[in-house]
Scaffold this motif. Structure first.
Motif, PDB file in Angstrom:
ATOM      1  N   UNK A   9      87.919  48.013 -53.994  1.00  0.00           N
ATOM      2  CA  UNK A   9      87.706  46.714 -53.797  1.00  0.00           C
ATOM      3  C   UNK A   9      86.312  46.186 -54.122  1.00  0.00           C
ATOM      4  N   UNK A  10      85.415  46.732 -53.731  1.00  0.00           N
ATOM      5  CA  UNK A  10      83.846  46.502 -53.781  1.00  0.00           C
ATOM      6  C   UNK A  10      83.570  46.492 -55.101  1.00  0.00           C
ATOM      7  N   UNK A  11      84.070  47.539 -55.992  1.00  0.00           N
ATOM      8  CA  UNK A  11      83.629  47.765 -57.349  1.00  0.00           C
ATOM      9  C   UNK A  11      83.965  46.381 -57.924  1.00  0.00           C
ATOM     10  N   UNK A  12      85.311  45.941 -57.661  1.00  0.00           N
ATOM     11  CA  UNK A  12      85.886  44.638 -58.272  1.00  0.00           C
ATOM     12  C   UNK A  12      85.108  43.642 -57.767  1.00  0.00           C
ATOM     13  N   UNK A  13      84.629  43.570 -56.810  1.00  0.00           N
ATOM     14  CA  UNK A  13      84.064  42.281 -56.159  1.00  0.00           C
ATOM     15  C   UNK A  13      82.577  42.283 -56.970  1.00  0.00           C
ATOM     16  N   UNK A  14      82.066  43.364 -57.220  1.00  0.00           N
ATOM     17  CA  UNK A  14      80.683  43.695 -57.674  1.00  0.00           C
ATOM     18  C   UNK A  14      80.785  43.026 -59.184  1.00  0.00           C
ATOM     19  N   UNK A  15      82.002  43.176 -59.866  1.00  0.00           N
ATOM     20  CA  UNK A  15      81.989  42.381 -61.189  1.00  0.00           C
ATOM     21  C   UNK A  15      82.590  41.200 -61.336  1.00  0.00           C
ATOM     22  N   UNK A  16      82.389  40.414 -60.118  1.00  0.00           N
ATOM     23  CA  UNK A  16      82.779  39.190 -60.330  1.00  0.00           C
ATOM     24  C   UNK A  16      84.236  38.522 -60.061  1.00  0.00           C
ATOM     25  N   UNK A  17      84.856  39.192 -59.554  1.00  0.00           N
ATOM     26  CA  UNK A  17      86.560  39.051 -59.324  1.00  0.00           C
ATOM     27  C   UNK A  17      86.688  38.539 -57.722  1.00  0.00           C
ATOM     28  N   UNK A  18      87.501  37.521 -57.504  1.00  0.00           N
ATOM     29  CA  UNK A  18      87.914  37.498 -56.057  1.00  0.00           C
ATOM     30  C   UNK A  18      88.816  37.891 -55.700  1.00  0.00           C
ATOM     31  N   UNK A  19      88.566  39.141 -55.080  1.00  0.00           N
ATOM     32  CA  UNK A  19      89.534  40.274 -54.618  1.00  0.00           C
ATOM     33  C   UNK A  19      90.716  39.517 -53.690  1.00  0.00           C
ATOM     34  N   UNK A  20      90.274  38.799 -52.688  1.00  0.00           N
ATOM     35  CA  UNK A  20      91.356  38.260 -51.693  1.00  0.00           C
ATOM     36  C   UNK A  20      92.313  37.374 -52.517  1.00  0.00           C
ATOM     37  N   UNK A  21      91.733  36.677 -53.423  1.00  0.00           N
ATOM     38  CA  UNK A  21      92.796  35.817 -54.060  1.00  0.00           C
ATOM     39  C   UNK A  21      93.855  36.760 -55.055  1.00  0.00           C
ATOM     40  N   UNK A  22      93.240  37.681 -55.649  1.00  0.00           N
ATOM     41  CA  UNK A  22      94.254  38.664 -56.233  1.00  0.00           C
ATOM     42  C   UNK A  22      95.152  39.253 -55.440  1.00  0.00           C
ATOM     43  N   UNK A  23      94.641  39.661 -54.157  1.00  0.00           N
ATOM     44  CA  UNK A  23      95.397  40.581 -53.228  1.00  0.00           C
ATOM     45  C   UNK A  23      96.812  39.359 -52.753  1.00  0.00           C
ATOM     46  N   UNK A  24      96.279  38.245 -52.584  1.00  0.00           N
ATOM     47  CA  UNK A  24      97.173  37.241 -51.912  1.00  0.00           C
ATOM     48  C   UNK A  24      98.258  36.979 -53.284  1.00  0.00           C
ATOM     49  N   UNK A  25      97.734  36.898 -54.429  1.00  0.00           N
ATOM     50  CA  UNK A  25      98.892  36.656 -55.347  1.00  0.00           C
ATOM     51  C   UNK A  25      99.876  37.735 -55.595  1.00  0.00           C
TER      52      UNK A  25
END
Lengths: 317, 330
Positions: B191-207
């Motif tokens: 998750x943290x790698x994805x955050x560091x690349x500018x993606x909203x992890x929470x929004x994707x997990x919710x989707x």
């Protein structure tokens, strides 16, 4: 190795990014919190406490744009915590900081990244079960196909995907990972993962790259190539802030060094001036004697020996 | 004398039957959660439950149209995903597992509670909500060959079921080869790698949580419609555990994995559960080893042993890539 900038080389302004950075930092005071001519990042009163322990307590620090700044300090100095705070991965108890003139404290990490401050991690985060090229593609921001509904219609994102892939392939070639393009990232060696992580960060097209121990666990054969890549970031107009324990590397590539100990910035300066600073030597070698630090005693020791000896694999403040 | 014709025909029927479809749909949704996004959802049965109850309550209790019931069920699924996701998706993965398993039990206990029985029918559940669905049945008669036989009603639910399965697979296939799917799979890795690349992890997990829940909810409809009744206790935790078995059997994060997993799981279970009692009655297995009453339990034991062997010798499942699974060991 290019000679250290002791003012001997009359820098022709504008020749290389390195010369420009040296020139810009020449008249900056060698003291904690020194003002820089063109700071990209300015932090004030940043405090982070874990229970009774104050892990970070930085009064004021500025990072010069277009330069390579090293953040050094003994284990537990709060370097990684400070990194986490700046990039939004941790929340401070107090303090504010500005990136490119905008306040970024309290901004979630993904938005910090989108504003152009991208970090890597001390323990490399390759996305193991994704191919190398997919790791790279993921880094691109503003992808149309990353929205749920548009993802269902490939014609909406195919063209952009091709452009992203082209950019990714160019970077892979530059970082000599093009032969690993289709391999799982989890099958790469430690050094290759560091390279991949750095290349992936560049896919974001950042203004500032924050590298948390880019050399940790990298085999010596790859070190030189990694160093070259970090220097290239500066030539490409990016600002670099990195945490490192290896003093040879710090001396080789950084234009400016900030030293932290026990959460505070205790010294700043060019690599040479910092490494001769008695406060720095004390911080590393742990001078617990009374009164003013005695500069003569620790200088007998090789200053680089301390930091190297304290090189730890998993620093958690 | 063992009646092999019957054993083979019930086995073949189970390969395409309603139960296989229900579990395939539920597992397709769970595969989005667990296989692709790395979300440890142990409450998938609740998604099927709220969908089925949403539909049944609308039609049976409030006498409203069937299609409205489907919409109510879908809305209930999305609401459940939001309720589960908002507090837990910011936490570490194992917390989601704890919360979802608890939530699934809460949902089941609510359905069977006495105070709500006016609407839910309590522990008896609800019936008579499926008439509109079977009114649409274009088949006038069933089919009956030497190998398989299905009634007209069964044919209709199987037809609709497999069309829904095909659509669900198509959606998952489309999404997982898109940049959206890339972000989802990257979140599973770190998750943290994805955050560091500018993606909203929470929004994707919710989707991902909503998508998997909605895909699974169709399993809930097919389940309720095939039985023409719903009962709260069928939506218990073992329902979810079977789904996990199927996902892993087929191969996690493979588009076809859940469907093939479901077919093999039910084929094996039906075959063994038909074969063992027949062998006991024919005297091939002496009653000193097991009686016909015990044969059912032994069937589950044998299937369990088979699954353990599968995980030892083929941990990647049927469609998986062993190299990929072994990367985890690092």
């Amino acid at each position: 190795m290019p000679g250290e900038p002791t003012g001997a080389a009359p820098a022709r302004a504008g020749s290389t990014a390195r010369d420009r950075a040296t020139e810009a930092l020449r008249d900056v005071a060698r003291e904690p919190g020194a003002a820089k001519p063109d700071p990209i990042l300015v932090a004030d009163g940043v405090v982070r406490r874990f229970g009774g322990l104050t892990a970070v307590n930085v009064n004021h620090v500025e990072i010069q744009r277009g330069a390579i700044t090293a953040l050094i300090g003994p284990n537990g100095a709060g370097k990684t915590t400070f990194f986490n705070l700046l990039t939004g991965f941790d929340r401070p108890d107090e303090g504010q900081w500005k990136f490119n003139g905008d306040a970024v404290q309290g901004v979630p990490p993904h938005k910090v990244a989108r504003r152009g401050m991208v970090r890597t991690f001390q323990l490399t985060k390759a996305l193991s079960r994704l191919s190398v090229i997919d790791n790279m593609r993921l880094g691109a921001v503003g992808q149309k196909g990353e929205t749920f509904w548009r993802a269902l219609i490939p014609s909406l994102w195919r063209k952009q995907e091709a452009e992203i892939t082209e950019r990714a392939d160019a970077l892979l070639e530059r970082f000599k990972l093009d032969k690993k393009r289709e391999d799982f990232a989890g099958s790469l060696s430690g050094g290759q993962r560091k390279l991949l992580e750095m290349a992936r960060a560049l896919m974001v097209e950042p203004h500032m790259v924050m590298l948390d121990e880019p050399m940790a666990g990298v085999n010596p054969a790859l070190t030189q190539s990694l160093l070259g890549h970090v220097k290239n970031l500066r030539e490409d107009g990016m600002t670099v802030l990195f945490v490192e324990h290896d003093m040879d590397m710090v001396r080789d590539i950084s234009d400016w060094v900030i030293v932290m100990a026990q959460g505070q910035v205790i010294a700043e300066g060019t690599p040479d001036s910092v490494m001769a600073d008695p406060r720095v030597i004390d911080a590393y070698l742990g001078a617990h004697h009374d009164g003013a630090p005695d500069p003569s005693a620790p200088i007998d020791n090789e200053p680089a020996a301390g930091p190297k000896a304290t090189d730890g694999p998993a620093e958690r403040e | 004398m063992i009646n092999w014709d019957v054993i083979f025909s019930v086995s073949l029927e189970s390969l395409v039957g309603a139960t296989t479809i229900v579990y395939a749909l539920a597992a397709i949704g769970l595969n989005v959660h667990f296989g692709y996004a790395g979300l440890l959802n142990f409450g998938q049965s609740a998604f099927l439950g709220v969908a089925a109850y949403g539909m049944a309550i609308t039609v049976s209790t409030f006498d409203l149209p069937f299609w409205l019931g489907i919409l109510v069920g879908l809305a209930a699924t999305v609401v459940l995903a939001l309720l589960l996701g908002i507090p837990t998706l910011r936490l570490r993965a194992d917390y989601l597992a704890i919360v979802t398993i608890a939530a699934a039990e809460i949902v089941r206990l609510l359905f069977r509670s006495v105070s709500l029985s006016e609407w839910t029918g309590g522990s008896d559940g609800l019936q008579s909500f499926s008439q509109s669905f079977y009114d649409l049945n274009p088949y006038s008669g069933g089919i009956s060959t030497t190998l398989i036989s299905f009634s007209a009603r069964e044919l209709w639910i199987i037809t609709v079921g497999w069309i829904v399965v095909a659509l669900a697979l198509f959606i998952v296939w489309l999404l997982m080869r898109s940049p959206w799917g890339r972000v989802i799979k990257a979140i599973r890795e770190d998750e943290d790698a994805v955050r560091s690349l500018g993606k909203s992890v929470f929004a994707y997990k919710m989707q991902a949580l909503i998508l998997g829940g909605v895909l699974g909810s169709f399993g809930g409809y097919i389940f309720a419609l095939s039985l023409a009744a719903i009962q709260p206790d069928t939506y218990g935790t073992e329902f979810t555990f079977y789904m996990y078995t199927i996902v892993i059997l087929g191969g996690a994060a493979r588009v076809l994995g859940p469907v093939v997993g479901s077919m093999i799981f039910w084929l094996l279970l039906t075959f063994i559960n038909a074969l063992l009692p027949a062998l006991v009655s024919a005297g091939t297995i002496p009653t000193s080893i097991m009686t016909t009453n015990q044969a059912g339990a032994v069937g589950y034991i044998l299937v369990g042993v088979g699954l353990i062997l599968l995980l030892i010798f083929r941990p990647q499942g049927i469609f998986g890539d062993k190299k990929e699974v072994m990367l985890d060991a690092r």
